[in-house]
Design a protein around this motif. Sequence first.
Motif, mmCIF file in Angstrom:
data_model
loop_
_atom_site.group_PDB
_atom_site.id
_atom_site.type_symbol
_atom_site.label_atom_id
_atom_site.label_comp_id
_atom_site.label_asym_id
_atom_site.label_seq_id
_atom_site.Cartn_x
_atom_site.Cartn_y
_atom_site.Cartn_z
ATOM 1 N N LYS A 190 0.899 -1.249 0.063
ATOM 2 C CA LYS A 190 -0.042 -0.028 -0.019
ATOM 3 C C LYS A 190 1.051 1.390 0.095
ATOM 4 C CE LYS A 190 -4.027 -2.006 2.334
ATOM 5 N NZ LYS A 190 -5.004 -1.966 3.533
ATOM 6 N N ARG A 191 2.169 1.052 0.209
ATOM 7 C CA ARG A 191 3.042 2.401 0.354
ATOM 8 C C ARG A 191 3.630 2.663 -0.866
ATOM 9 N NH1 ARG A 191 5.693 -0.826 4.965
ATOM 10 N NH2 ARG A 191 4.170 -0.178 6.906
ATOM 11 N N ILE A 192 3.589 1.821 -2.160
ATOM 12 C CA ILE A 192 4.221 1.957 -3.056
ATOM 13 C C ILE A 192 3.480 3.367 -3.770
ATOM 14 C CG2 ILE A 192 4.768 -0.314 -3.648
ATOM 15 C CD1 ILE A 192 2.656 -0.251 -5.961
ATOM 16 N N ARG A 193 4.530 4.178 -4.304
ATOM 17 C CA ARG A 193 3.827 5.464 -4.903
ATOM 18 C C ARG A 193 3.068 5.264 -6.233
ATOM 19 N NH1 ARG A 193 5.192 8.716 -9.254
ATOM 20 N NH2 ARG A 193 5.018 10.678 -8.839
ATOM 21 N N LEU A 194 2.033 5.739 -6.527
ATOM 22 C CA LEU A 194 1.035 5.706 -7.589
ATOM 23 C C LEU A 194 0.441 7.016 -8.157
ATOM 24 C CD1 LEU A 194 -1.492 2.925 -6.199
ATOM 25 C CD2 LEU A 194 0.533 2.732 -7.691
ATOM 26 N N GLY A 209 6.194 10.279 -18.251
ATOM 27 C CA GLY A 209 5.492 10.719 -16.985
ATOM 28 C C GLY A 209 4.928 9.337 -16.160
ATOM 29 N N ASP A 210 3.948 9.893 -15.396
ATOM 30 C CA ASP A 210 3.017 8.735 -15.006
ATOM 31 C C ASP A 210 1.619 8.506 -15.942
ATOM 32 O OD1 ASP A 210 4.449 8.795 -12.647
ATOM 33 O OD2 ASP A 210 3.269 10.014 -11.643
ATOM 34 N N LEU A 211 1.251 7.349 -15.637
ATOM 35 C CA LEU A 211 -0.005 6.750 -16.620
ATOM 36 C C LEU A 211 -1.058 6.355 -15.633
ATOM 37 C CD1 LEU A 211 -1.186 6.235 -19.424
ATOM 38 C CD2 LEU A 211 -0.379 3.808 -19.318
ATOM 39 N N TYR A 212 -2.192 7.106 -15.941
ATOM 40 C CA TYR A 212 -3.530 6.696 -15.086
ATOM 41 C C TYR A 212 -4.612 6.375 -15.981
ATOM 42 C CZ TYR A 212 -7.043 6.796 -11.425
ATOM 43 O OH TYR A 212 -7.989 6.314 -10.403
ATOM 44 N N ASN A 252 6.430 1.749 -10.586
ATOM 45 C CA ASN A 252 5.509 0.622 -9.918
ATOM 46 C C ASN A 252 4.385 0.579 -10.800
ATOM 47 O OD1 ASN A 252 7.125 0.378 -7.474
ATOM 48 N ND2 ASN A 252 6.299 2.479 -6.961
ATOM 49 N N VAL A 253 3.607 -0.587 -10.802
ATOM 50 C CA VAL A 253 2.583 -0.668 -11.447
ATOM 51 C C VAL A 253 1.334 -1.539 -10.496
ATOM 52 C CG1 VAL A 253 1.344 -2.220 -13.223
ATOM 53 C CG2 VAL A 253 3.759 -1.487 -13.438
ATOM 54 N N PHE A 254 0.069 -0.770 -10.878
ATOM 55 C CA PHE A 254 -0.920 -1.241 -10.021
ATOM 56 C C PHE A 254 -1.991 -1.462 -10.813
ATOM 57 C CE2 PHE A 254 -4.722 -0.954 -7.362
ATOM 58 C CZ PHE A 254 -4.308 -1.525 -6.213
#
Length: 407
Positions: free
Chosen positions: A182-186, A246-249, A283-285
């Motif tokens: 749960k602490r991984i950056r998202l 960058g990030d992907l949501y 990281n991947v969620f």
Amino acid sequence: MTDKWFRQQKGSVLLVVLLVTTLFTIMGLLLITVSFSHTKQINKEISRTQATNAAEMGLKEFNWKVKRIISENIQFDDKVNLIENLSVSSDDSFPYSYSVDAEMNKQTKRIAITSTGRVNGEQRVITQNKILFAEDSNSDNQINGKSLIYGGSIKRGKNVEIGPPDATNESVDFDSIKQYFKRIRLPSAEPLPDAIRKNEASQSISHCTDNINFVNTVNISHNVVFDKNVMVHGDFNGSGNITIKGDLYIDGTVNLSGNITVCGDVYIKNDANLSGNINFNRNVFINQTANISGNVHVKGDTVIKQDFNYEGGSTWDGYVYVGNNLIRKNDSSGWGQILQFNNTVFVNHDVDLHSNKVEVQFNNGLVVSHDITLKTSANGKIIIHKISDWNSGLNQIDESAEETEYN
């Protein structure tokens, strides 16, 4: 009489003119001196302000680098060493420098950052104190050196290696393990600020330099580079050469069959179907099921809330948490490929592994809460190495107690 008086006054007007000229000259010089002094003072203040801004730039760069180090999948001591060695020297391109002074104890690290800005001979210094600390490891989970399976028996085929030591049936608290992940950056679920708003990724987009919000499903079959973060309110279908720096949501399902690289963190709200050449550098969620048939390389940690179905050869460098079953029943890839997990894999239900062409490697242990079935045929092989030390690897550095002082 009058003529005589006027003759006596000859030259007096010249004296008055000279006096007035001298007076105005002096006043002018005074005004010039005052103006020059004022200009010099303004320039000095401007340089001091620019030096302060430069020092703040140095501090921002340092904090940015710290956040990147904190999010890396390495042990606490390694993170601390990298932070300690952060420094930059002033030059023409970067009119600032910063240095780090650190004090270490068992679980915390107090660091003092000094950032100095220099512009036109003016110098400004900003100091900032931080405390970095590692989350406590759960030492009650005695899993070091073991590949744990409990709740059922191990069913093996040929060419299966477990250990040494061999697998042990021992209860593991998966609720405590979930807390680490749960602490991984998202990426943020909020709409990206100051972002371009698009209905569709048209073929005309080849390079986007800003954050971008797609308000519908996105289909990309061409080459495109996104320099910053991408948010998609819908499904994301990618079959081109796509680079996201960058990030992907993704607020939907993902279908990726092209050459895809994401440099930031990835969040996928529904299923992920990955059949292309996929590189996730952080990281991947995945909030639902992952179906992997391509060549996937994940450098960060991975969380899959439901089933993890995979075939072919891929690499996971970080820790993997699977909320339901880990299933592999087919080999769709060519001979000689390797599927490898370089850190511990935690499966909160069953594991059903079949290996025909591709060798499957768990290089730092496999922890399973229920049944595990291992089956190989032809040249298939399954190797499960022992766990070395997952607790220290899962430690995360957090930041607190920040104080900033300007000098």
